[in-house]
Design a protein around this motif. Sequence first.
Motif, mmCIF file in Angstrom:
data_model
loop_
_atom_site.group_PDB
_atom_site.id
_atom_site.type_symbol
_atom_site.label_atom_id
_atom_site.label_comp_id
_atom_site.label_asym_id
_atom_site.label_seq_id
_atom_site.Cartn_x
_atom_site.Cartn_y
_atom_site.Cartn_z
ATOM 1 N N GLY A 1 21.212 65.167 -17.416
ATOM 2 C CA GLY A 1 19.770 65.218 -17.636
ATOM 3 C C GLY A 1 19.355 66.509 -18.325
ATOM 4 N N ALA A 2 19.834 67.643 -17.778
ATOM 5 C CA ALA A 2 19.498 68.937 -18.363
ATOM 6 C C ALA A 2 20.041 69.033 -19.782
ATOM 7 C CB ALA A 2 20.056 70.070 -17.496
ATOM 8 N N GLY A 3 21.238 68.497 -19.982
ATOM 9 C CA GLY A 3 21.886 68.588 -21.283
ATOM 10 C C GLY A 3 21.148 67.797 -22.346
ATOM 11 N N LEU A 4 20.725 66.587 -21.989
ATOM 12 C CA LEU A 4 20.001 65.761 -22.961
ATOM 13 C C LEU A 4 18.715 66.458 -23.391
ATOM 14 C CD1 LEU A 4 20.500 62.151 -21.556
ATOM 15 C CD2 LEU A 4 21.452 63.142 -23.649
ATOM 16 N N ALA A 5 18.048 67.090 -22.405
ATOM 17 C CA ALA A 5 16.800 67.781 -22.719
ATOM 18 C C ALA A 5 17.034 68.952 -23.666
ATOM 19 C CB ALA A 5 16.142 68.269 -21.433
ATOM 20 N N GLY B 1 23.267 84.070 -21.832
ATOM 21 C CA GLY B 1 23.028 85.507 -21.816
ATOM 22 C C GLY B 1 21.844 85.900 -22.678
ATOM 23 N N ALA B 2 21.422 84.992 -23.560
ATOM 24 C CA ALA B 2 20.290 85.282 -24.440
ATOM 25 C C ALA B 2 19.074 84.452 -24.038
ATOM 26 C CB ALA B 2 20.673 85.008 -25.899
ATOM 27 N N TYR B 3 18.932 84.143 -22.766
ATOM 28 C CA TYR B 3 17.799 83.406 -22.211
ATOM 29 C C TYR B 3 17.782 81.935 -22.609
ATOM 30 C CZ TYR B 3 15.372 87.817 -20.991
ATOM 31 O OH TYR B 3 15.025 89.021 -20.466
ATOM 32 N N ARG B 4 18.687 81.505 -23.492
ATOM 33 C CA ARG B 4 18.577 80.132 -24.003
ATOM 34 C C ARG B 4 19.256 79.143 -23.073
ATOM 35 N NH1 ARG B 4 17.665 83.433 -27.853
ATOM 36 N NH2 ARG B 4 16.634 82.864 -29.801
ATOM 37 N N MET B 5 18.631 78.952 -21.909
ATOM 38 C CA MET B 5 19.238 78.120 -20.876
ATOM 39 C C MET B 5 19.253 76.644 -21.280
ATOM 40 S SD MET B 5 19.951 80.381 -18.499
ATOM 41 C CE MET B 5 19.551 82.125 -18.356
ATOM 42 N N GLU B 6 18.186 76.184 -21.969
ATOM 43 C CA GLU B 6 18.146 74.770 -22.368
ATOM 44 C C GLU B 6 19.255 74.478 -23.364
ATOM 45 O OE1 GLU B 6 15.442 76.687 -22.653
ATOM 46 O OE2 GLU B 6 14.057 75.936 -21.131
ATOM 47 N N ALA C 1 26.653 72.551 -22.683
ATOM 48 C CA ALA C 1 27.473 72.090 -21.559
ATOM 49 C C ALA C 1 27.691 70.589 -21.636
ATOM 50 C CB ALA C 1 26.811 72.464 -20.233
ATOM 51 N N LEU C 2 26.663 69.874 -22.056
ATOM 52 C CA LEU C 2 26.798 68.415 -22.170
ATOM 53 C C LEU C 2 27.793 68.053 -23.274
ATOM 54 C CD1 LEU C 2 25.948 65.587 -21.369
ATOM 55 C CD2 LEU C 2 24.067 65.745 -22.981
ATOM 56 N N ILE C 3 27.688 68.755 -24.403
ATOM 57 C CA ILE C 3 28.634 68.508 -25.497
ATOM 58 C C ILE C 3 30.057 68.762 -25.010
ATOM 59 C CG2 ILE C 3 29.381 69.291 -27.767
ATOM 60 C CD1 ILE C 3 26.434 70.031 -28.301
ATOM 61 N N LEU C 4 30.193 69.868 -24.271
ATOM 62 C CA LEU C 4 31.499 70.225 -23.734
ATOM 63 C C LEU C 4 32.016 69.133 -22.807
ATOM 64 C CD1 LEU C 4 33.678 72.307 -23.406
ATOM 65 C CD2 LEU C 4 32.273 73.497 -21.758
ATOM 66 N N LEU C 5 31.145 68.651 -21.954
ATOM 67 C CA LEU C 5 31.538 67.616 -20.999
ATOM 68 C C LEU C 5 31.994 66.356 -21.731
ATOM 69 C CD1 LEU C 5 31.640 66.652 -18.051
ATOM 70 C CD2 LEU C 5 29.285 65.907 -18.297
ATOM 71 N N VAL C 6 31.215 65.962 -22.738
ATOM 72 C CA VAL C 6 31.551 64.743 -23.470
ATOM 73 C C VAL C 6 32.873 64.910 -24.215
ATOM 74 C CG1 VAL C 6 30.852 63.289 -25.399
ATOM 75 C CG2 VAL C 6 29.173 63.961 -23.673
ATOM 76 N N LEU C 7 33.048 66.073 -24.870
ATOM 77 C CA LEU C 7 34.285 66.304 -25.608
ATOM 78 C C LEU C 7 35.489 66.333 -24.676
ATOM 79 C CD1 LEU C 7 33.388 68.992 -28.283
ATOM 80 C CD2 LEU C 7 33.947 66.597 -28.635
ATOM 81 N N ALA C 8 35.351 67.047 -23.557
ATOM 82 C CA ALA C 8 36.479 67.172 -22.636
ATOM 83 C C ALA C 8 36.840 65.805 -22.056
ATOM 84 C CB ALA C 8 36.137 68.160 -21.522
ATOM 85 N N LEU C 9 35.823 65.058 -21.666
ATOM 86 C CA LEU C 9 36.098 63.719 -21.138
ATOM 87 C C LEU C 9 36.705 62.837 -22.220
ATOM 88 C CD1 LEU C 9 33.240 62.550 -18.767
ATOM 89 C CD2 LEU C 9 35.644 62.870 -18.260
ATOM 90 N N GLY C 10 36.220 63.019 -23.464
ATOM 91 C CA GLY C 10 36.744 62.232 -24.576
ATOM 92 C C GLY C 10 38.223 62.505 -24.793
ATOM 93 N N VAL C 11 38.588 63.797 -24.836
ATOM 94 C CA VAL C 11 40.003 64.154 -24.999
ATOM 95 C C VAL C 11 40.817 63.570 -23.854
ATOM 96 C CG1 VAL C 11 41.601 66.088 -24.829
ATOM 97 C CG2 VAL C 11 39.651 66.236 -26.355
ATOM 98 N N PHE C 12 40.276 63.714 -22.643
ATOM 99 C CA PHE C 12 40.981 63.209 -21.468
ATOM 100 C C PHE C 12 41.186 61.696 -21.595
ATOM 101 C CE2 PHE C 12 40.859 61.386 -17.188
ATOM 102 C CZ PHE C 12 41.973 62.002 -16.661
#
Lengths: 521, 333
Positions: free
Chosen positions: A307-311, A486-491, A497-508
């Motif tokens: 949810g946070a990642g899509l936003a 670290g630069a306040y850009r939490m969104e 993080a979402l891209i990372l999750l999708v890529l990692a799951l994709g490789v897996f």
Amino acid sequence: MADRAVAIIAPRAWPGGLAAAAVAALILSALAAVVWRADASRGLGAGDWSAIRFTVVQATWSAVLSVGLAVPVARALARRRFAGRALLVTLLGAPFILPVIAAVLGLLAVFGRAGWVNLGLDALGAPPVSIYGLHGVVLAHVFFNLPLATRLLLQAWQSIPVERFRLAAQLDLGPRMVFRTLEWPLLMQAVPGALALVFVICLTSFAVALTLGGGPRATTIELAIYQAFRFDFDLGRAAVLSVVQLVLAGGVAVLALWFIPPISFGTGLDRPLTRWDARGGGQRGLDAVWILLATVFLLLPLVAVLGAGLAGLNDVPASVWRAAAASIGVALSSVAVMGVLALPMAALIAPRRRGGIEAVGLLGLSASPLMIGTGWFILINPVANPAALALPVTALVNALMALPFVLRILVPRLRDTLLQYGRLGAALDMRGWALWRWVLLPRLRPQLGFAAGLTGALSMGDLGVIALFADPERATLPLQMYRLMGAYRMEAAAGAALILLVLALGVFWVFDAGGRAGADT
Amino acid sequence: MTYLTHAAKLTAISAAIAMGGAAVQAETPELVIYTYDSFVSDWGPGPAVEAAFEETCDCDLIFVGAGDGAALLARLKLEGARSDADVVLGLDTSLIATAKNTGLFAPSGVSASFDLPITWRDDVFVPYDWGYFAFVHNADLAAPSNFRDLADSDLKIIIQDPRSSTPGLGLLMWIKDAYGDDAPAIWQGLSDNVVTVTKGWSEAYGLFLEGEADMVLSYTTSPAYHLIAEEDETKAAALFDEGHYMQIEVAGTLAASDQPDLAERFLTFMISDAFQSIIPTTNWMYPAVLPEAGLPEGFSSLVTPDKALLIPPQDVPALRDAALQEWLTALSR
């Protein structure tokens, strides 16, 4: 059951010996470099000892609970076939490969002070629960490691030939008897290794333990190493603490691997798995409850991450995509390095009665990434620019970290294969490449796929040593995500993080599904 | 045959690169600056600073990022006099004494009339920006006005671990400076307000934005980010009447630099308008020398403490270990 433990044929031992020696040398050279640069040290203080105590306590709890809960979940998944099961098994692997901070934020969205659980309790008028404390640390570690333990046990279940279950059904054995005759010996074989593995993973925990532990009470050895390196610049103490970490991990590993009984369920005809036991309604209900509980526990935080990642996906700067490309390269290199190291090592370990050598594989996982990074920095710096080697070094370290998982995945299957096909192979005088080509690799295919997928995904999500080496031009996706935070850009960081999750799951998924193609899991 | 051709090509290319590289080196000198990671990221000051300095210096400025300030110093110690670095940018007042003790830094002749709340006197390090530590909260919260009020309240705070984070160490020094021997009692009182302690600033701030606490240790300038970059007015910093501890970020040149003149020129550039005007909206700190155009809009709405606290850099090492012990004792109960 075949009780014979020593295989008739075995692949050559020297490549495995060489690989094991290389792994040990890579880790120990880093340690030696740190010791070499150390000045006078004030030695371990009272704070360090309490860090060691806390580390052992939390890692023990985490390992026991992760594996303890994985037993019924894996049993339920092994006994049931349902639509979406393969997808679920893949998705359940996700927590393990998430970058730590993204997973912690996901967990807090569910269990935190303003999380869903407390919102629900508040609506019911119940007092809130706090996640912070030893229980929070253990909860997070179970979240990370329950999927891994489940997969390892599930794999063990799948090593039982379907003919055994057929025999059990013909003898009209109930669930209880099937458990005693088939599943209990299986657990005896699979549980110690899984326990050791989860214990070692939790041993080097730092950010999770500190954040969810609620403060300095939750100081782990890794944090003490961190303090020694940067607060006190006491390299001697950092080295001593690293040795403590290695000895703890090595001790537990040798102990656990020593206890694994060398038994095999014998060979089958590789028919698709059908279970005749546990068809009663009670057993069905029980399995359904376990699968549901595990799914909710593991997927809810992921939903929060999603949810946070899509936003935040729109805010993701272009540099994140460059970093993603670098991360994919690192992940694939790690898989290649892992293959070169792990296959010979597995071939060295499998024919032997006891698996003590497997402990060498744990070195990479149990060594502090900060210690390895610093040690190699000291070694590389006089001869080359460490930043230029940032990505190769990261790939190598990530492969080393994945090695223990990979060995745990490959060795049991390889051991079985050598036992079952040993006589045939010997009769045909198969050796060397022919043995690998016609016997070992085809039988190992699902395990190799799983191992490669896990290595790639882990490597993708790991911050590892890159932070010590990186320069602005070379960043991996996890590092870029931390920079955004670290630069306040939490969104934007959540989007990364979402891209990372999708890529990692994709490789897996690509590797895992490739390995399983044609196999019935 | 194919392989051989390929190999020959590669050799030729690498030779060309090596020669080209040598040629470039002979013409344009390289200035290597070690700094913390967030300075060099795409959205930090690094890229703009590099472009601005290279316009005037006829040189190649190379930023090397290494973790944060403390990691930077650890790296310098590891490299010793062999370090490639000409300038180190990003140490703060808590690290200055330790940095000087390494003997790796050279005195600088750069001085200016700094717009700092205190008088700056240091013959080695030159400040480039500064800020006040503060607890950031949602604007609708009735914030406490000092540490005693905070300790007596039910408010939940998130702080950083002083062993792994610069702001965490800053808070340690803040309470030590404001309360001296009463610091352990203050920490004792705060222990039930502290939700958790994180490894670094990012984790703490992320947790705060997720709603895990009422306040988070950050800077008085943090609301400026939300205001300017996100047009979000819901964040504020709590003004404490015992004063706010300062973080002054500094740069220095290394004694072993092979470009001492260029390094000195960079430090001069660093306190010029070109550099200083980049700082507020990239590093989200106050510039050490106010640029002619003043501060960007949005900074004027920030709270300004009545009293600036700072432990003299040379006293930090002696206080640090004792303060850490007090902190550990109070929060480990």
